[in-house]
Design a protein around this motif. Structure first.
Motif, PDB file in Angstrom:
ATOM      1  N   PHE A   1      61.358  65.904 -26.556  1.00  0.00           N
ATOM      2  CA  PHE A   1      60.385  65.082 -27.272  1.00  0.00           C
ATOM      3  C   PHE A   1      59.585  65.873 -28.298  1.00  0.00           C
ATOM      4  N   ALA A   2      60.014  67.098 -28.597  1.00  0.00           N
ATOM      5  CA  ALA A   2      59.430  67.913 -29.672  1.00  0.00           C
ATOM      6  C   ALA A   2      57.918  68.072 -29.547  1.00  0.00           C
ATOM      7  N   GLN A   3      57.453  68.248 -28.316  1.00  0.00           N
ATOM      8  CA  GLN A   3      56.021  68.461 -28.114  1.00  0.00           C
ATOM      9  C   GLN A   3      55.731  69.952 -28.327  1.00  0.00           C
ATOM     10  N   VAL A   4      55.622  70.313 -29.608  1.00  0.00           N
ATOM     11  CA  VAL A   4      55.432  71.715 -29.994  1.00  0.00           C
ATOM     12  C   VAL A   4      54.698  71.765 -31.327  1.00  0.00           C
ATOM     13  N   VAL A   5      53.727  72.663 -31.403  1.00  0.00           N
ATOM     14  CA  VAL A   5      52.980  72.899 -32.642  1.00  0.00           C
ATOM     15  C   VAL A   5      52.917  74.401 -32.877  1.00  0.00           C
ATOM     16  N   PHE A   6      52.628  74.770 -34.118  1.00  0.00           N
ATOM     17  CA  PHE A   6      52.549  76.199 -34.412  1.00  0.00           C
ATOM     18  C   PHE A   6      51.570  76.451 -35.552  1.00  0.00           C
ATOM     19  N   GLU A   7      51.301  77.723 -35.798  1.00  0.00           N
ATOM     20  CA  GLU A   7      50.480  78.164 -36.921  1.00  0.00           C
ATOM     21  C   GLU A   7      51.168  79.342 -37.599  1.00  0.00           C
ATOM     22  N   GLY A   8      50.688  79.673 -38.774  1.00  0.00           N
ATOM     23  CA  GLY A   8      51.157  80.854 -39.482  1.00  0.00           C
ATOM     24  C   GLY A   8      49.968  81.514 -40.147  1.00  0.00           C
TER      25      GLY A   8
ATOM     26  N   ARG B   1      52.829  84.281 -35.760  1.00  0.00           N
ATOM     27  CA  ARG B   1      53.250  82.914 -35.458  1.00  0.00           C
ATOM     28  C   ARG B   1      52.749  82.522 -34.060  1.00  0.00           C
ATOM     29  N   PRO B   2      51.553  81.923 -33.947  1.00  0.00           N
ATOM     30  CA  PRO B   2      51.128  81.331 -32.683  1.00  0.00           C
ATOM     31  C   PRO B   2      51.824  79.974 -32.498  1.00  0.00           C
ATOM     32  N   LEU B   3      52.204  79.657 -31.292  1.00  0.00           N
ATOM     33  CA  LEU B   3      52.831  78.365 -31.022  1.00  0.00           C
ATOM     34  C   LEU B   3      52.532  77.915 -29.599  1.00  0.00           C
ATOM     35  N   MET B   4      52.593  76.606 -29.384  1.00  0.00           N
ATOM     36  CA  MET B   4      52.404  76.030 -28.054  1.00  0.00           C
ATOM     37  C   MET B   4      53.442  74.942 -27.839  1.00  0.00           C
ATOM     38  N   PHE B   5      53.999  74.869 -26.638  1.00  0.00           N
ATOM     39  CA  PHE B   5      55.018  73.866 -26.356  1.00  0.00           C
ATOM     40  C   PHE B   5      54.922  73.384 -24.912  1.00  0.00           C
ATOM     41  N   GLY B   6      55.377  72.133 -24.701  1.00  0.00           N
ATOM     42  CA  GLY B   6      55.347  71.528 -23.384  1.00  0.00           C
ATOM     43  C   GLY B   6      56.496  72.010 -22.519  1.00  0.00           C
TER      44      GLY B   6
END
Length: 353
Positions: A64-71, A137-142
Motif C-alpha cells: 500500500f506504499a505507506q512510505v515517505v522520505f526526505e532529502g 535520505r531519511p525515510l519511514m515505512f510501515g
C-alpha cells in the motif's frame, strides 16, 4: 533520545574508501540510523553499519506504499565542522508527509538527532570540493505484516547517506507533459510520499528517451498551468521579475524553493507566486519577455533550463541559458551552504553525536 552506537562503527568508517568518482546517490556511506515504532511509541535510536534490512513479504509498505522520505544535505565547513542545511524545515515537512499517509509523528528532536548523528559519524567521508556534499535520505515505512487494506501499526525510520558530486552540472532540457499528470487537488502532491515519484517515472523515462532531462508537469484539472518538474520546483524570469507557481496543495513546498525566494527578496529581485499558464509562458519565451527559466531542488540546487520542448517537436529556447538571475541565486545559495559567506539567514546547523 538514547542513541546506541554499534561497537564496530568507527572502524567501519575508518576502513571505508571513497571512489574517485562519487556520482550522485551512488556511493552509500557505511553508516545508518534506525528507530522502530511499535505499541504507540518510538524505541531507542541505533547507529549501525550500513547493511541490508529484513522485511516481511506482507509488510504494508510493499502493498500500500505507506512510505515517505526526505532529502537534505550536509557540507564540510570551517574547522572540519559538518553543517546541515535547514534540517528543521525538512523535519517539519517530513511530519506533514507522515500525517497525510497516516503514519506516526516523528518528534523533531529525533529527526534532527538522526541526521546529525549520521553526518557527524561519517564526517571524514564528507567531500569538500565545490558542488560536493553529503546527501542524506531519511525515510519511514510501515512494517506491519498484513494484507488487509489498513494503515500499519508499526514503522521503521532510517537515515542513510551518500557522499555525492553535484547532480546537474549543465543546463536542463525539459518537455511539457500534456497527457499524464503527477498530482491532483486532494492528493499527495504537496507531501513527499514515495508514490508521487513512482507515478512520475513513466513520463520521466519517456522524456529521457526523447532527448530531454525531465518532464514539466501541468495541473491535473485543466492541463493548462505549470506545476513542477519530477523532482524540482520551477522558476521563470519574466519582465525582470521572478515567477514561480504557488504551491496550492498539489506542488511540493521545496526547501530550496523557499531558500531561493528568501534570497531573491534579500537581493531586491521581485518575486511573484501564482499561476503560470504554459501557453502564455511559451509565447513569452518566443517574444523574449521570459529571459530565463530554472529548476531548483536539494539535489540539483539551481539548474538553468535551456529549452522547453513539446512532444510535437516544437522547441522554445530560453534567451539566456545561464542567465544573471539564476547564476546569482545559485552562487549566493552555494556560498552559504559551502561556508564561503556568512550565514545571514541562520540556515546552517552543526552536526554532532
Amino acid at each position: 533520545m538514547t542513541m546506541n552506537i554499534h561497537p564496530e562503527l568507527l572502524s567501519v568508517v575508518e576502513r571505508f574508501e571513497l571512489p574517485d568518482e562519487l556520482g550522485f546517490g551512488e556511493t552509500l556511506a557505511p553508516v545508518m540510523c534506525r528507530l522502530d515504532y511499535a505499541d504507540g511509541a518510538w524505541g531507542e535510536g541505533q547507529l549501525l553499519p550500513y547493511a541490508d534490512i529484513s522485511i516481511d513479504p506482507s509488510a504494508k509498505v510493499l502493498h500500500f506504499a505507506q512510505v515517505v522520505f526526505e532529502g537534505l544535505k550536509a557540507y564540510r565547513g570551517e574547522y572540519a565542522q559538518i553543517k546541515l542545511f535547514r534540517p528543521h524545515m525538512n523535519a517539519a515537512r517530513f511530519n506533514r508527509s507522515c500525517a497525510r499517509m497516516l503514519m506516526p509523528e516523528l518528534p523533531e528532536s529525533l529527526f534532527i538527532e538522526g541526521v546529525s548523528a549520521v553526518s557527524a559519524c561519517v564526517a571524514p567521508l564528507v567531500p569538500g570540493l565545490p558542488g560536493q556534499s553529503l546527501y542524506l535520505r531519511p525515510l519511514m515505512f510501515g512494517t506491519q505484516p498484513s494484507l488487509g487494506l489498513a494503515p500499519s501499526d508499526s514503522f521503521t525510520f532510517l537515515v542513510i547517506a551518500s557522499p555525492s558530486d553535484a547532480l546537474i552540472t549543465g543546463a536542463l532540457r525539459v518537455v511539457v507533459e500534456r497527457g499524464m499528470t503527477r498530482a491532483s487537488t486532494g492528493g499527495t502532491g504537496n507531501v513527499k510520499a514515495s508514490g508521487n515519484y513512482g507515478a512520475s517515472l513513466h513520463s520521466s523515462m519517456a522524456a529521457t528517451d526523447s532527448g530531454f532531462n525531465q518532464p514539466l508537469w501541468l495541473d491535473a484539472r485543466e492541463q493548462k498551468y505549470v506545476e513542477e518538474l519530477s523532482a524540482m520546483n520551477f522558476f521563470a524570469v519574466i519582465g525582470g521579475e521572478l515567477h514561480t507557481p504557488g504551491t496550492g496543495g498539489t506542488i511540493l513546498p521545496g526547501v530550496t524553493r523557499d531558500s531561493v525566494i528568501a534570497l531573491a527578496g534579500d537581493l531586491g529581485i521581485p518575486v511573484r507566486e501564482g499561476r503560470i499558464a504554459i501557453d502564455t509562458l511559451l509565447q513569452q519565451i518566443r517574444s523574449k519577455q521570459c529571459t530565463e527559466a530554472f529548476a531548483c531542488g536539494t539535489a540539483a540546487v539551481v539548474a538553468p533550463i535551456s529549452v522547453i520542448g513539446e512532444k510535437d517537436g516544437a522547441m522554445y529556447e530560453l534567451p539566456e541559458v545561464s542567465g544573471p538571475v539564476a547564476n546569482r541565486l545559485r552562487d549566493e545559495l552555494l556560498d552559504i551552504q559551502e561556508g564561503r559567506t556568512p550565514d545571514r539567514f541562520n540556515w546552517l546547523y552543526t552536526a554532532g553525536m
